[in-house]
Design an enzyme around this catalytic site. Structure first.
Site, short mmCIF file in Angstrom:
data_model
loop_
_atom_site.label_atom_id
_atom_site.label_comp_id
_atom_site.label_asym_id
_atom_site.label_seq_id
_atom_site.Cartn_x
_atom_site.Cartn_y
_atom_site.Cartn_z
N GLU A 132 14.19 0.23 -24.21
CA GLU A 132 14.75 0.66 -25.50
C GLU A 132 14.29 -0.14 -26.71
O GLU A 132 15.10 -0.62 -27.51
CB GLU A 132 16.30 0.62 -25.41
N ASN A 191 10.82 1.79 -20.54
CA ASN A 191 11.95 2.71 -20.31
C ASN A 191 12.71 2.96 -21.62
O ASN A 191 12.99 2.02 -22.35
CB ASN A 191 12.88 2.02 -19.29
N HIS A 217 19.63 10.63 -20.29
CA HIS A 217 21.06 10.78 -20.53
C HIS A 217 21.19 11.99 -21.45
O HIS A 217 21.13 11.86 -22.67
CB HIS A 217 21.64 9.55 -21.23
N GLU A 223 17.64 7.39 -15.43
CA GLU A 223 19.10 7.17 -15.57
C GLU A 223 19.82 8.50 -15.78
O GLU A 223 20.67 8.62 -16.67
CB GLU A 223 19.38 6.24 -16.75
N ASP A 270 21.97 11.67 -16.23
CA ASP A 270 23.28 12.31 -16.17
C ASP A 270 23.28 13.46 -17.18
O ASP A 270 22.57 13.41 -18.17
CB ASP A 270 24.47 11.35 -16.38
C1 XIL Z 1 24.90 0.68 -18.89
C2 XIL Z 1 25.78 0.56 -17.65
O1 XIL Z 1 25.85 1.81 -17.04
C3 XIL Z 1 27.14 0.06 -18.02
O2 XIL Z 1 27.90 -0.22 -16.86
C4 XIL Z 1 27.03 -1.22 -18.85
O3 XIL Z 1 28.31 -1.61 -19.28
C5 XIL Z 1 26.13 -0.99 -20.05
O4 XIL Z 1 24.87 -0.52 -19.61
N1 XIL Z 1 20.60 2.50 -20.91
C6 XIL Z 1 20.25 1.58 -19.95
C7 XIL Z 1 21.27 1.13 -18.97
O5 XIL Z 1 19.08 1.22 -19.85
O6 XIL Z 1 21.08 -0.19 -18.57
C8 XIL Z 1 22.68 1.29 -19.51
O7 XIL Z 1 23.59 0.98 -18.47
C9 XIL Z 1 22.86 2.69 -20.04
C10 XIL Z 1 21.92 2.99 -21.15
#
Ligand code: XIL
Length: 339
Positions: free
Chosen positions: A143, A183, A219, A247, A249
Site C-alpha cells: 500500500e 501488494n 477487498h 486478500e 472479500d
Molecule cells: C487487517 C487485518 O485483517 C486486521 O485484523 C488488522 O486489525 C488490520 O489489518 N490490507 C492489508 C491487510 O494489507 O494487512 C489488512 O489486514 C487489511 C487491509
C-alpha cells in the site's frame, strides 16, 4: 468388482469436486488467525481441508514480529507456519514494509537516512531470513500509493528515498528463492493508482530490481465495477509478473446499513461477483497464477466485522457456523467442468 471400483472412483471424483480447491488449477488460500486455529476446531478443520495456501492475517507484520528494537517475536507466526507445513500448504508472507501496524519504537525512532535504512534492512532480512525456505512468497511492500497515484507519506517514504526498490533488494538478498510482491488495494475505481503501480513495476523491471508479482488485495463489494476490475487484472497480467488476489472479500453491505438483510438477492449478487473474480483469474496465463487468497475464513472472522465494526457484513464463503454458503457451492459448480 469392476463396477464397484468404478463407482468408488466416481464417488471420489464427485466428492473431490465438491471442494472449491479441487475445481481450480491454482492455489486457494486463506489468511488465518493463530488463536482461532488453536481454539476453534471448525475453523481449523476448514483451514486444513479447504485451502492450499496460508497467509498470516497479522502475525508477520512489523508490530507483532518486531515489538522492540532488539527483539523479534516469531512465536505466533511460527505456529501458523507449523500448521501450514503439517497440512502441506504453501505459506505466503504478509507483510514486510507497510505504513500501518508499525510498533511504537519505530514511530519514535530518530536517525539519518543511513540509520533508517539500517533499521529497515535489519527488519526485512531478519524476518525473511527466519522464514527462508518456508515462506514461498512475500508481500514485500504494501500500500505505497494513494488513490490519486502519489506516493503515500509514511515512515518509510519520508526517510528512505526509493524505499520500495531497496526493500525488494534486501528481501531478495535474504531469500533469493522467494517470490517478491508489491501488494495494494482499490486499483479499480482509481485509475491513477493503478497506473502508478504499473509504472512502478515497469521502472523496477527496467532497473533489474527483483519484483516477481503483483498482489491485488481485492477487498471489493457488490457495487464494484466489473469493467474496472477486469482492466486492473488484464493490465497487471500484461506485466508478465505473477498475480495474486491476496486478500479477497466481497462485501454485501458496504455502507454498513444497520437494517441490512442478507437475503437471496444479496447473496446471488455476491455469488455472481465471486464467479466473475474466479473466471477472470483463470484468464491470466497459467504460469502467472499465484493464487486467490480469502481474507480469513468465515463471515464471523472477517476484518470487516472486527476492524471496521460492520456487524451486518457477510463477505466470505463460510457462514457464522462455519457452514458453506450457497455461494461456495454455486461457485464450485460453475468452475467445475463436469457440471
Ligand atoms: C487487517 C487485518 O485483517 C486486521 O485484523 C488488522 O486489525 C488490520 O489489518 N490490507 C492489508 C491487510 O494489507 O494487512 C489488512 O489486514 C487489511 C487491509
Amino acid at each position: 468388482m469392476k463396477l464397484i471400483v468404478l463407482l468408488l472412483s466416481l464417488s471420489t471424483l464427485v466428492n473431490a469436486q465438491n471442494l472449491l480447491k479441487d475445481a481450480i488449477a491454482f492455489r486457494l488460500g486463506a489468511s488465518v488467525n493463530p488463536r482461532l486455529l488453536s481454539e476453534n476446531e471448525a475453523y481449523r478443520g476448514i483451514a486444513s481441508n479447504e485451502f492450499t495456501s496460508i497467509t498470516a492475517e497479522n502475525h508477520m507484520k512489523m508490530m507483532l514480529v518486531h515489538p522492540a528494537a532488539d527483539r523479534f517475536d516469531f512465536s505466533k507466526g511460527d505456529e501458523i507456519v507449523a500448521f501450514a507445513s503439517a497440512t502441506g500448504k504453501r505459506i505466503h508472507g504478509h507483510t514486510l514494509v507497510w505504513h500501518n501496524q508499525v510498533p511504537q519504537w519505530m514511530k519514535d525512532f530518530k536517525g539519518d537516512q543511513k540509520a533508517w535504512e539500517d533499521l529497515l534492512k535489519h527488519h526485512i532480512q531478519t524476518v525473511v531470513g527466519h522464514y527462508r525456505g518456508k515462506v514461498a512468497g512475500w508481500d514485500v511492500v504494501n500500500e505505497s500509493f494513494l488513490d490519486d497515484g502519489s506516493l503515500r507519506s509514511s515512515l518509510w517514504a519520508d526517510h528512505i528515498p526509493d524505499y520500495i526498490a531497496k526493500s525488494l533488494l534486501w528481501a531478495h538478498e535474504a531469500d533469493p528463492n522467494a517470490t517478491l510482491f508489491y501488494n495494494d488495494y482499490g486499483q479499480d475505481g482509481h485509475p491513477k493508482k493503478m497506473q502508478a503501480i504499473l509504472n512502478l513495476v515497469a521502472d523496477l523491471k527496467s532497473r533489474q530490481i527483483p519484483i516477481h508479482g503483483i498482489g491485488l488485495q481485492m477487498h471489493i463489494n457488490v457495487d464494484s465495477k466489473r469493467t474496472q476490475i477486469e482492466e486492473v487484472i488484464t493490465k497487471s497480467a500484461q506485466t508478465g509478473l505473477a498475480v495474486h488476489f491476496s486478500e479477497v472479500d466481497v462485501a454485501v453491505n458496504p455502507k454498513n446499513n444497520p437494517e441490512f438483510v442478507y437475503d437471496e438477492k444479496a447473496s446471488a449478487a455476491q455469488m455472481e461477483l465471486y464467479k466473475f473474480l474466479f473466471k477472470s483469474f483463470q484468464s491470466i496465463p497459467m504460469k502467472q497464477q499465484y493464487g486467490i487468497t480469502f481474507w480469513n475464513i468465515s463471515d464471523k472472522d472477517s476484518w470487516l466485522r472486527g476492524y471496521f465494526k460492520r456487524p451486518k457484513e457477510y463477505p466470505l464463503l463460510f457462514d457464522e457456523n462455519y457452514a458453506k454458503k450457497p455461494a461456495y457451492t454455486e461457485l464450485t459448480k460453475s468452475l467445475n467442468k463436469l457440471y
